[in-house]
Design a protein around this motif. Structure first.
Motif, PDB file in Angstrom:
ATOM      1  N   LEU A  38      66.616 -56.458  35.569  1.00 13.79           N
ATOM      2  CA  LEU A  38      67.189 -55.349  36.418  1.00 13.79           C
ATOM      3  C   LEU A  38      67.947 -54.562  35.418  1.00 13.79           C
ATOM      4  O   LEU A  38      68.740 -55.000  34.496  1.00 13.79           O
ATOM      5  N   VAL A  39      67.676 -53.249  35.394  1.00 12.36           N
ATOM      6  CA  VAL A  39      68.221 -52.157  34.297  1.00 12.36           C
ATOM      7  C   VAL A  39      68.993 -51.199  34.584  1.00 12.36           C
ATOM      8  O   VAL A  39      68.704 -50.474  35.766  1.00 12.36           O
ATOM      9  N   TYR A  40      70.290 -51.415  34.145  1.00 11.35           N
ATOM     10  CA  TYR A  40      71.171 -50.202  34.346  1.00 11.35           C
ATOM     11  C   TYR A  40      71.221 -49.370  33.257  1.00 11.35           C
ATOM     12  O   TYR A  40      71.331 -49.600  31.979  1.00 11.35           O
ATOM     13  N   ALA A  41      70.338 -48.189  33.489  1.00 10.87           N
ATOM     14  CA  ALA A  41      69.722 -47.446  32.587  1.00 10.87           C
ATOM     15  C   ALA A  41      71.109 -46.595  31.777  1.00 10.87           C
ATOM     16  O   ALA A  41      70.884 -46.034  30.569  1.00 10.87           O
ATOM     17  N   ASN A  42      71.995 -46.475  32.445  1.00 11.07           N
ATOM     18  CA  ASN A  42      73.104 -45.387  31.812  1.00 11.07           C
ATOM     19  C   ASN A  42      74.551 -46.179  31.771  1.00 11.07           C
ATOM     20  O   ASN A  42      75.301 -45.858  32.541  1.00 11.07           O
ATOM     21  N   ALA A  43      74.616 -46.959  30.664  1.00  9.31           N
ATOM     22  CA  ALA A  43      75.643 -47.542  30.445  1.00  9.31           C
ATOM     23  C   ALA A  43      76.672 -47.015  29.597  1.00  9.31           C
ATOM     24  O   ALA A  43      76.246 -46.245  28.747  1.00  9.31           O
ATOM     25  N   SER A  44      77.781 -47.352  29.467  1.00  7.14           N
ATOM     26  CA  SER A  44      79.002 -46.975  28.577  1.00  7.14           C
ATOM     27  C   SER A  44      80.184 -47.792  28.478  1.00  7.14           C
ATOM     28  O   SER A  44      80.313 -48.759  29.201  1.00  7.14           O
ATOM     29  N   TYR A  45      80.941 -47.734  27.419  1.00  4.01           N
ATOM     30  CA  TYR A  45      81.888 -48.306  27.161  1.00  4.01           C
ATOM     31  C   TYR A  45      83.477 -47.653  27.664  1.00  4.01           C
ATOM     32  O   TYR A  45      83.294 -46.178  27.479  1.00  4.01           O
ATOM     33  N   PRO A  46      84.291 -48.124  28.383  1.00  3.03           N
ATOM     34  CA  PRO A  46      85.267 -47.403  29.145  1.00  3.03           C
ATOM     35  C   PRO A  46      86.458 -47.070  27.896  1.00  3.03           C
ATOM     36  O   PRO A  46      87.531 -46.842  28.332  1.00  3.03           O
ATOM     37  N   PHE A  47      86.128 -47.113  26.651  1.00  6.69           N
ATOM     38  CA  PHE A  47      87.158 -46.865  25.761  1.00  6.69           C
ATOM     39  C   PHE A  47      86.644 -45.999  24.513  1.00  6.69           C
ATOM     40  O   PHE A  47      85.298 -46.132  24.236  1.00  6.69           O
ATOM     41  N   VAL A  98      70.809 -61.784  29.300  1.00  8.43           N
ATOM     42  CA  VAL A  98      71.600 -60.457  29.437  1.00  8.43           C
ATOM     43  C   VAL A  98      71.604 -59.647  27.999  1.00  8.43           C
ATOM     44  O   VAL A  98      71.985 -60.053  27.037  1.00  8.43           O
ATOM     45  N   LEU A  99      71.215 -58.267  28.092  1.00  3.31           N
ATOM     46  CA  LEU A  99      70.911 -57.601  26.907  1.00  3.31           C
ATOM     47  C   LEU A  99      71.825 -56.257  27.093  1.00  3.31           C
ATOM     48  O   LEU A  99      71.639 -55.486  27.859  1.00  3.31           O
ATOM     49  N   THR A 100      72.593 -55.824  25.999  1.00  2.00           N
ATOM     50  CA  THR A 100      73.258 -54.686  26.122  1.00  2.00           C
ATOM     51  C   THR A 100      73.314 -54.071  24.571  1.00  2.00           C
ATOM     52  O   THR A 100      73.136 -54.812  23.658  1.00  2.00           O
ATOM     53  N   SER A 101      74.217 -52.961  24.278  1.00  2.00           N
ATOM     54  CA  SER A 101      74.300 -52.584  23.032  1.00  2.00           C
ATOM     55  C   SER A 101      75.664 -52.629  22.532  1.00  2.00           C
ATOM     56  O   SER A 101      76.559 -52.516  23.634  1.00  2.00           O
ATOM     57  N   THR A 102      75.994 -52.304  21.397  1.00  2.00           N
ATOM     58  CA  THR A 102      77.345 -52.059  20.854  1.00  2.00           C
ATOM     59  C   THR A 102      77.939 -50.822  21.093  1.00  2.00           C
ATOM     60  O   THR A 102      79.086 -50.382  21.001  1.00  2.00           O
ATOM     61  N   GLY A 103      76.982 -49.695  21.613  1.00  2.00           N
ATOM     62  CA  GLY A 103      77.326 -48.526  22.036  1.00  2.00           C
ATOM     63  C   GLY A 103      77.815 -47.543  21.045  1.00  2.00           C
ATOM     64  O   GLY A 103      78.535 -46.561  21.580  1.00  2.00           O
ATOM     65  N   TYR A 104      77.766 -47.779  19.900  1.00  2.00           N
ATOM     66  CA  TYR A 104      78.074 -46.804  18.754  1.00  2.00           C
ATOM     67  C   TYR A 104      76.927 -46.392  17.874  1.00  2.00           C
ATOM     68  O   TYR A 104      75.862 -47.396  18.040  1.00  2.00           O
ATOM     69  N   SER A 105      76.931 -45.660  16.961  1.00  2.00           N
ATOM     70  CA  SER A 105      76.087 -45.570  15.822  1.00  2.00           C
ATOM     71  C   SER A 105      76.714 -45.226  14.694  1.00  2.00           C
ATOM     72  O   SER A 105      77.566 -44.242  14.703  1.00  2.00           O
ATOM     73  N   SER A 149      79.784 -36.959  20.402  1.00  2.00           N
ATOM     74  CA  SER A 149      78.309 -37.217  21.137  1.00  2.00           C
ATOM     75  C   SER A 149      78.389 -38.424  21.830  1.00  2.00           C
ATOM     76  O   SER A 149      78.966 -39.550  21.315  1.00  2.00           O
ATOM     77  N   PHE A 150      77.574 -38.530  22.698  1.00  2.00           N
ATOM     78  CA  PHE A 150      77.303 -39.892  23.677  1.00  2.00           C
ATOM     79  C   PHE A 150      76.371 -40.690  23.096  1.00  2.00           C
ATOM     80  O   PHE A 150      75.007 -40.104  22.741  1.00  2.00           O
ATOM     81  N   THR A 151      76.325 -41.904  22.913  1.00  2.00           N
ATOM     82  CA  THR A 151      75.101 -42.953  22.311  1.00  2.00           C
ATOM     83  C   THR A 151      74.577 -43.434  23.697  1.00  2.00           C
ATOM     84  O   THR A 151      75.312 -44.527  24.121  1.00  2.00           O
ATOM     85  N   PRO A 152      73.336 -43.163  24.367  1.00  2.00           N
ATOM     86  CA  PRO A 152      72.861 -43.766  25.498  1.00  2.00           C
ATOM     87  C   PRO A 152      72.428 -45.066  25.303  1.00  2.00           C
ATOM     88  O   PRO A 152      71.796 -45.451  24.406  1.00  2.00           O
ATOM     89  N   PHE A 153      72.504 -45.931  26.133  1.00  2.00           N
ATOM     90  CA  PHE A 153      72.284 -47.223  26.096  1.00  2.00           C
ATOM     91  C   PHE A 153      71.960 -47.999  27.421  1.00  2.00           C
ATOM     92  O   PHE A 153      72.932 -47.617  28.252  1.00  2.00           O
ATOM     93  N   PRO A 154      71.358 -49.180  27.482  1.00  2.00           N
ATOM     94  CA  PRO A 154      70.898 -49.733  28.902  1.00  2.00           C
ATOM     95  C   PRO A 154      71.928 -50.917  28.995  1.00  2.00           C
ATOM     96  O   PRO A 154      72.376 -51.774  28.151  1.00  2.00           O
ATOM     97  N   ILE A 155      71.795 -51.545  30.240  1.00  2.00           N
ATOM     98  CA  ILE A 155      72.232 -52.885  30.451  1.00  2.00           C
ATOM     99  C   ILE A 155      71.090 -53.599  31.001  1.00  2.00           C
ATOM    100  O   ILE A 155      70.594 -53.231  32.039  1.00  2.00           O
ATOM    101  N   VAL A 156      70.621 -54.797  30.580  1.00  2.00           N
ATOM    102  CA  VAL A 156      69.650 -55.555  31.165  1.00  2.00           C
ATOM    103  C   VAL A 156      69.700 -56.889  31.519  1.00  2.00           C
ATOM    104  O   VAL A 156      70.514 -57.565  30.815  1.00  2.00           O
ATOM    105  N   PHE A 157      69.443 -57.278  32.749  1.00  2.00           N
ATOM    106  CA  PHE A 157      69.581 -58.779  33.386  1.00  2.00           C
ATOM    107  C   PHE A 157      68.120 -58.844  33.416  1.00  2.00           C
ATOM    108  O   PHE A 157      67.498 -58.494  34.263  1.00  2.00           O
ATOM    109  N   TYR A 158      67.511 -60.363  32.914  1.00  2.00           N
ATOM    110  CA  TYR A 158      66.320 -60.858  33.091  1.00  2.00           C
ATOM    111  C   TYR A 158      66.497 -62.144  33.196  1.00  2.00           C
ATOM    112  O   TYR A 158      66.776 -63.069  32.663  1.00  2.00           O
ATOM    113  N   GLY A 159      65.345 -62.510  34.272  1.00  2.00           N
ATOM    114  CA  GLY A 159      65.134 -63.948  34.254  1.00  2.00           C
ATOM    115  C   GLY A 159      65.864 -64.630  35.517  1.00  2.00           C
ATOM    116  O   GLY A 159      66.708 -63.864  36.280  1.00  2.00           O
TER     117      GLY A 159
END
Length: 507
Positions: free
Chosen positions: A48-57, A316-323, A458-468
């Motif tokens: 289950l992929v949320y393709a458009n995730a972001s941090y609220p801060f 559950v997989l996601t990113s730290t949301g910065y680069s 700039s915005f760093t795009p990343f997903p949230i994935v739930f699997y299994g």
């Protein structure tokens, strides 16, 4: 409603929380032709992929991101505003997990999650199971390991920068577990680093270029040596194999997922630039990092599913949301830019306040983009903090390069869309009285420490994935925020969300 038809069966026996430091959707998709079918592709096709995730801060770094994922709340509530902040008493920078009360094990660094002010989803799992749940965290870095483990975990492991052993803290263990000691004797990074050469794992990596720079990139070979060898190793693709190996060993040695009580394993992988260089300097390394990461995820998923059972593990997989910021030289291309000097600004403010209230050191310190006022002096001069910050805000707003100035009072009392993300990253105990935002393309330079950062909106795009764990594959493009991951996991394993978390679960 998003993912509404997702039905939860029995609670999974094991939750594997994966935070990938600096993972980005654009790179993730760009290097897809080089992946196997069992890593990223499996997660994205079958999860289950949320393709458009972001941090609220904002701003975000590794520590604030990991703490926010664990607690389900931003720094405003959990108090982890970044990897480092300024201690108001000593005016010295503090590392977020430093704790002199708990000595390090196989490291000189004592560490604990004491600075994190709220409970984590792993803490709540421990409470709900009367301590029976087995909870571990593994990461290259102390901050990611300790903050994802939480206050009640069985243990946290990270790699020591000096000796290259897996290490921990007496906060978690009175003595290092025998299985981890035995594993260290055979498999610690220090045993392999001497003979190790990092070169592309897939011969196609060198021919395949996502980046616009013309001409074929020459392949690379890196060895890790000198005093900085392990710090460099931890900022390379090679460290990810250690995370997978240690994770498999931890699951096998501690019996995670063996009984009906849900256990939790939190892992941090690395997907940033090699040795924190610019993308231009390590394009092929970055491509290889994603290819190797794909292999490690495949190995992790396969190993854990074989041991615990696919329907009994929730990944559950996601990113730290910065680069890591680009060290771009805008001057060279005549793009508007400039440098905002923090120490010079502090001196000017002291002169300005001195002219109004009499001489004195009104600015006590500066750190990153923050200014700390001397509260004792203002009290002696019978000047309220409100008055001082309001005058300082007016003064700073006139300086070139300044786009916005926030006062601590404004962030504590107002909540509109413009200030929401900045306020969420603020903590009254840990941040300055004034926060300076410079125009995009400008740098903030601290002349005393020579630390500098480039402002980039700039915005760093990343997903949230739930699997299994019986989750059906689905791709959702509606924007979602990462504070909803913790309550989603909490619901999936039938426990309460972390104690400061009020966000809705994703499904």
């Amino acid at each position: 409603m998003m993912g509404q038809e997702q039905q939860l069966g029995d609670a999974p026996r094991l939750v594997v929380n994966i935070a990938i430091d600096q993972l980005r959707t654009d790179y993730l998709e760009a290097f897809a032709p080089l992946y196997s079918s069992d890593g990223f592709k499996k997660l994205l096709d079958e999860g289950l992929v949320y393709a458009n995730a972001s941090y609220p801060f904002t701003p975000i770094d590794r520590a604030s991101a990991v703490a926010a994922l664990s607690t389900g709340v931003p720094p405003y509530y959990n108090n982890i505003v970044g990897l480092r902040w300024l201690n108001r008493e000593t005016l010295r920078p503090v590392y977020c997990v430093d704790d002199s009360k708990h000595s390090g094990i196989l490291t000189r660094q004592g560490a604990s999650p004491a600075n994190m002010a709220t409970s984590t989803v792993a803490d709540e799992l421990k409470v709900a199971t009367a301590g029976k749940a087995v909870v571990y965290a593994i990461a290259p870095y102390a901050d990611a390991a300790v903050l994802s483990a939480g206050h009640a975990a069985n243990g946290a492991f990270w790699i020591d920068d000096e000796k290259g052993y897996w290490c921990s803290s007496q906060f978690f263990f009175s003595s290092f577990p025998s299985w981890a000691r035995a594993y260290n004797d055979l498999q610690a990074p220090c045993h392999r680093i001497q003979g190790l050469t990092w070169e592309p794992v897939n011969p196609l990596v060198g021919n395949f270029s996502y980046f616009v720079q013309a001409g074929q990139q020459s392949p690379f070979k890196h060895k890790f040596s000198g005093n900085n060898a392990f710090a460099q190793y931890k900022a390379s693709a090679m460290v990810n194999a250690d995370i997978t190996d240690m994770a498999q060993q931890c699951v096998a040695s501690t019996g995670m997922g063996n009984d009906r009580v849900t256990d939790m394993l939190s892992l941090t992988y690395y997907a940033g630039n090699f040795d924190h260089r610019t993308v231009t300097d390590c394009q092929i390394e970055l491509q290889d990092t994603y290819v190797r990461l794909d292999q490690e995820l495949a190995r992790l998923i396969q190993g854990i599913e074989q041991r615990v059972g696919r329907d009994k593990v929730l990944f559950v997989l996601t990113s730290t949301g910065y680069s890591d910021e680009e060290n771009t030289n805008y001057d060279q291309y005549r793009i508007p830019t400039g440098t905002f000097y923090m120490s010079r600004t502090a001196n000017l403010m002291n002169m300005y306040f001195g002219a109004i209230w009499g001489q004195g050191k009104y600015v006590e310190a500066t750190f990153r983009n923050q200014i700390y006022l001397n509260h004792k002096l203002l009290e002696q001069k019978k000047v309220s903090i409100t008055d001082a910050t309001a005058r300082a805000q007016e003064f700073l707003a006139l300086l070139s390069g300044v786009r916005n100035v926030y006062t601590s009072l404004q962030l504590l009392t107002s909540m509109n869309d413009q200030t929401r993300k900045v306020r969420n990253a603020f903590s009254a105990d840990r941040c300055g009285d004034l926060i300076v935002e410079v125009a995009p393309g400008w740098r903030i330079l601290n002349e005393d420490t020579q630390e500098q950062e480039l402002s980039r909106a700039s915005f760093t795009p990343f997903p949230i994935v739930f699997y299994g764990a019986g989750i059906k594959s689905e791709r959702i493009t509606l924007p979602v925020t990462t504070d909803r991951i913790a309550p989603t996991i909490a619901r999936a394993i039938r426990i309460r969300a972390p104690n400061a978390c009020s966000s809705e679960p994703l499904f």
